[in-house]
Structures are given as structure tokens and as C-alpha cells.
Motif scaffolding. Structure first.
Motif, PDB file in Angstrom:
ATOM      1  N   ASP A   1      29.917-100.193 -28.514  1.00  0.00           N
ATOM      2  CA  ASP A   1      29.919-100.999 -29.443  1.00  0.00           C
ATOM      3  C   ASP A   1      29.813-100.244 -30.813  1.00  0.00           C
ATOM      4  O   ASP A   1      28.694-100.030 -31.195  1.00  0.00           O
ATOM      5  N   PRO A   2      30.975 -99.921 -31.697  1.00  0.00           N
ATOM      6  CA  PRO A   2      30.616 -99.365 -32.877  1.00  0.00           C
ATOM      7  C   PRO A   2      29.865 -99.984 -33.797  1.00  0.00           C
ATOM      8  O   PRO A   2      29.288 -99.632 -34.794  1.00  0.00           O
ATOM      9  N   ALA A   3      29.521-101.321 -33.715  1.00  0.00           N
ATOM     10  CA  ALA A   3      28.625-102.077 -34.562  1.00  0.00           C
ATOM     11  C   ALA A   3      27.367-101.789 -34.517  1.00  0.00           C
ATOM     12  O   ALA A   3      26.553-102.094 -35.633  1.00  0.00           O
ATOM     13  N   GLY A   4      26.908-101.373 -33.227  1.00  0.00           N
ATOM     14  CA  GLY A   4      25.500-100.925 -33.208  1.00  0.00           C
ATOM     15  C   GLY A   4      25.216 -99.462 -33.313  1.00  0.00           C
ATOM     16  O   GLY A   4      23.937 -98.942 -33.301  1.00  0.00           O
ATOM     17  N   ILE A   5      26.204 -98.605 -34.020  1.00  0.00           N
ATOM     18  CA  ILE A   5      26.158 -97.293 -34.093  1.00  0.00           C
ATOM     19  C   ILE A   5      25.100 -96.788 -35.259  1.00  0.00           C
ATOM     20  O   ILE A   5      24.299 -95.884 -34.872  1.00  0.00           O
ATOM     21  N   ALA A   6      24.908 -97.406 -36.113  1.00  0.00           N
ATOM     22  CA  ALA A   6      24.048 -97.415 -37.351  1.00  0.00           C
ATOM     23  C   ALA A   6      22.540 -97.617 -36.687  1.00  0.00           C
ATOM     24  O   ALA A   6      21.838 -96.728 -37.026  1.00  0.00           O
ATOM     25  N   ARG A   7      22.486 -98.530 -35.716  1.00  0.00           N
ATOM     26  CA  ARG A   7      21.200 -98.651 -35.426  1.00  0.00           C
ATOM     27  C   ARG A   7      20.482 -97.680 -34.530  1.00  0.00           C
ATOM     28  O   ARG A   7      19.669 -97.414 -34.397  1.00  0.00           O
ATOM     29  N   LEU A   8      21.487 -97.102 -33.614  1.00  0.00           N
ATOM     30  CA  LEU A   8      21.328 -95.902 -33.108  1.00  0.00           C
ATOM     31  C   LEU A   8      20.861 -94.839 -33.622  1.00  0.00           C
ATOM     32  O   LEU A   8      19.777 -94.041 -33.512  1.00  0.00           O
TER      33      LEU A   8
END
Length: 436
Positions: A331-338
């Protein structure tokens, strides 16, 4: 090196000509396609080192191209598109693509992209492709690691791999062995997971009757790795007395089994790994210099930038193969979180978090939330209370027991949580059994 191949899939002829002109100046051979059908027909039987995809095509999307051709045909993927469709952009970012560049795009950006692709395709020393090493990562530190491996692998020098827990030190050992040309096998041993009283026998072997229970002769791992490579993980957990013995083996090229007197020649290359530096006193100076004829340092995941996303994509793909069913995507929405999470457990923690998210995902998107477990409010099973005056030994044993239960018996995870070595966990358990 042959000229790299670029496949351009875009229905804008002017932009395709512009791409072609810039790419050819950088030494690329180019092929233009203006529809999904044209691109899939050619890519189904030809290889491209780089494929540049537009999202909107007359008969579909760039994603349709990826879905219809083998993954090994399109090489690196970059979307260069003027689409404003948020869902399509989301799907493109979640695909195996290495970049999504919005139009309009200048020649400088394209030239930088083409140079990076050419660097990735360069054949390192000894004629081996860096991509063959099984190490995922495009950050400068990982490029250096791959170069180090290919440089030292054929030499026969002992290698010391430094890095935090979970950074992939065993993968480095496997790559060194695979490219060494040695005909023997790779034997892997975790010194931290081996009870101290058994370590000498496991490393150096023993003769029949050497100690109670030694009913037959046993060849240690140094003999088992004859002609090959011995990987000693957590070498800093080896007791000082055995470090002296190992140093003698390295200096003489022979081993004496426990309870024996005859010297047995061994031709073995040592790759050792530790997350504790020599300044910590974990290794004797003389053994450090003998093992560290060549040192390879693995970076922590938090210092690897975009590699977190690359690894997460790779893990999701592997889990799709492992569990089957409809394929899932990151899910690209969570990439910044990673990227913002520090990953104290490094690649191993990311792998575990990805699998947990993959199994939990009810739809096609895998949303990795590394803070979810850490932020969970503790219940009665996650906390331990002691009265003032409880003997320290009781406190230690109860903490170990409860932490083991929390991690479902996983001794490595338990050791990491408690800040101790796996060997210490084994020693505590052995002591508890003796006194139980």
C-alpha cells in the motif's frame, strides 16, 4: 559490455522521439511502442534493461503491460506519465517500478535516470553481476557491500562481517561462498545459540569417550567445511578459551578433536560475523586481526533510504508466492511510515512486519504498520510485577520464562527483547532445568 536496451511505451510520438534522442546520447538502444498490444508483443519475446511506461494508453494502461509480460523481460521500470488519476498513481507506486516521474520531464532528469541504470548494469570485477548476490538494495552502502563481496570472494581471505542484528550478515556469507570457487560446502553456525559446554565439541569435534555421552567419534564443523566455507555468526559470543583454540587452527591449518591428540588438516575459509566491535572486548585482538583480513560492514536499515521500500516490495512478492491466492501489493499510503520508522530489528524486523501485514490484509493492499505492535497497550500477559525483596535469580528466571512465552518460544526474539545473547538464553534454560 553491450549497449543497454530501453523500451519506450507511450502514445505521445513527440515525447517518444524526445526520450529516444536523450537515451541514444547516453548509449541506449531504443524501441518505441505506442500501445499495450505493441509493447506486450515485443516484450514477450525480447528483453529490455529499462522500460519507461506511460500510464494512459489507447488500449489500456502501463500497468496492463506489466501484468501481461514475464517479470524478467522488462528490466527496471519507470513510469513517466501526466496522469492525475490518484488511484492509478497509487497503483503505479505500489508496482515493482523504481520511480514515478510526472510529465513534463526535462532532459537533465532523464540523463540522470539513464546514468543510474547504466551503473546498475555494469559488470563488477571478476565478471560477476552484482545483482546475482541475493542482496536487495540500491543505496551507496549496499553497492559497496556487493563490490566488497566480489572483490574478496575469490581470494580465500578470511572475512569479518560487521553489522547490527538483522542486517543480513548470513546473506553476505552465502554470497562470499557462492562466488569463491571453493568446491566444499558452506556450514553455518550461530555461536550465540550454542551452549558453552558443547561449543568445543561442535566446532572442533571429539573422539569416542572424550566425555560422558561421547559414544562415537564426531567431526566438528571445521572438518565438515573442509574445502568450503565456515560461517561463524555471533563470533563475539565464543568463550575466550575457545577463541585461542580457533586462532591456533587458523595459524596451523589443522584441528585437534576434543579428547584426541592427532592433528587433522583442514582447508577452510572463515567468514565470521558480529554486532559487537573489538573495543567491546568481545574478540581477542589477535583473533580479530586474523578473522578481519577483509572487513565488510553492513549498514542498518534506517540508514538505507529507499531500500526499505524495495525490500518491502520484494517481501510482499515472496509472500504472494508462499501463500498463493490473489496477489497483494504494498500500500503506497504507508510507504512514508516505513521510511520514518527506525527499524531497530533491521531487515529481519521488516520481514516479520511485512508477513504480519500480508496475512492480516483482507484486500489487495498490504499496509505495513511497524509501530502497531509496539504501541499496543500491555495486558496482563505483557507485564510482570515483583515484590520488593524478590531474589534477583527469581526475577531473571520469571522474566525469561514470560518473554519466551510472549514470543512463542522464539529464543532469538527473546534474546533481542531482553538485550542478551541467545547463548545466555540457552544457559539460563539449562540452569533452570538442572535446578527444576
Amino acid at each position: 559490455m553491450t549497449a543497454p536496451t530501453l523500451a519506450i511505451v507511450d502514445d505521445d510520438p513527440d515525447f517518444s522521439v524526445f526520450l529516444t534522442r536523450v537515451a541514444r546520447r547516453q548509449g541506449f538502444v531504443t524501441h518505441q511502442f505506442h500501445s499495450v498490444s505493441e509493447a506486450t508483443f515485443w516484450l514477450s519475446s525480447n528483453d529490455a534493461d529499462l522500460t519507461i511506461l506511460d500510464m494512459a494508453l489507447p488500449d489500456g494502461t502501463g500497468l496492463d503491460v506489466l501484468d501481461r509480460i514475464p517479470a524478467d523481460r522488462h528490466g527496471q521500470i519507470v513510469f513517466v506519465s501526466g496522469t492525475s488519476d490518484a488511484e492509478q498513481i497509487r497503483r503505479a507506486v505500489a508496482s515493482p517500478a523504481t520511480a514515478f516521474i510526472g510529465k513534463p520531464v526535462g532532459a537533465d532528469t532523464l540523463e540522470q535516470l539513464f546514468r543510474q541504470v547504466q551503473q546498475d548494469l555494469q559488470v563488477p570485477e571478476h565478471g560477476q553481476q552484482a545483482s546475482d548476490l541475493g542482496l536487495v538494495g540500491e543505496c551507496p552502502a549496499m553497492h559497496r557491500v556487493r563490490q566488497d563481496i566480489l572483490r574478496v570472494a575469490p581470494t580465500g581471505m578470511n572475512v569479518l562481517v560487521l553489522g547490527e542484528t538483522g542486517t543480513g550478515k548470513e546473506l553476505v556469507a552465502r554470497a562470499v561462498h557462492a562466488h569463491s570457487g571453493r568446491t566444499g560446502k558452506l556450514v553455518c553456525v550461530n555461536c550465540g545459540a550454542m551452549p558453552a559446554e558443547l561449543m568445543a565439541s561442535q566446532l572442533f569435534g571429539h573422539e569416542r569417550g572424550a566425555f560422558t555421552g561421547a559414544a562415537s567419534r564426531h567431526a566438528g564443523v571445521l572438518e565438515q567445511a573442509h574445502g568450503g566455507t565456515l560461517f561463524l555468526d555471533e563470533i563475539g559470543e565464543m568463550p575466550a578459551a575457545l577463541q585461542v583454540y580457533l586462532l591456533r587452527v587458523l595459524e596451523t591449518g589443522s584441528v585437534v578433536r576434543v579428547g584426541g591428540s592427532g592433528e587433522i588438516p583442514v582447508d577452510v575459509r572463515i567468514v565470521a560475523a558480529t554486532n559487537r566491535l573489538r573495543a567491546d572486548g568481545a574478540l581477542r585482538d589477535d583473533l580479530f586481526y586474523r578473522l578481519g583480513q577483509y572487513v565488510i560492514e553492513l549498514p542498518p536499515l534506517r540508514a538505507r533510504g529507499n531500500d526499505v521500500r524495495l525490500l518491502a516490495h520484494r517481501f510482499v512478492a515472496r509472500l504472494n508466492d508462499k501463500y498463493g491466492g490473489p496477489p497483494k501489493r504494498l500500500d503506497p499510503a504507508g510507504i512514508a511510515r516505513l521510511s520514518s520508522y527506525p527499524w531497530p530489528g533491521n531487515v529481519r524486523e521488516l520481514m516479520a512486519a511485512t508477513e504480519r501485514a500480508h496475512v492480516s490484509a483482507s484486500g489487495p493492499w498490504v499496509d505495513i504498520n511497524p509501530r502497531a505492535l509496539a504501541a499496543r497497550a500491555p495486558d496482563d500477559g505483557d507485564s510482570v510485577r515483583f515484590r520488593i525483596g524478590t531474589p534477583l535469580q527469581v526475577v531473571e528466571e520469571e522474566m525469561l520464562r514470560r518473554t519466551l512465552a510472549f514470543h512463542d518460544g522464539d529464543k532469538t526474539a527473546t534474546a533481542r527483547t531482553l538485550g542478551i545473547s541467545v547463548r545466555t538464553v540457552h544457559n539460563h534454560l539449562a540452569r533452570s532445568r538442572r535446578h527444576g
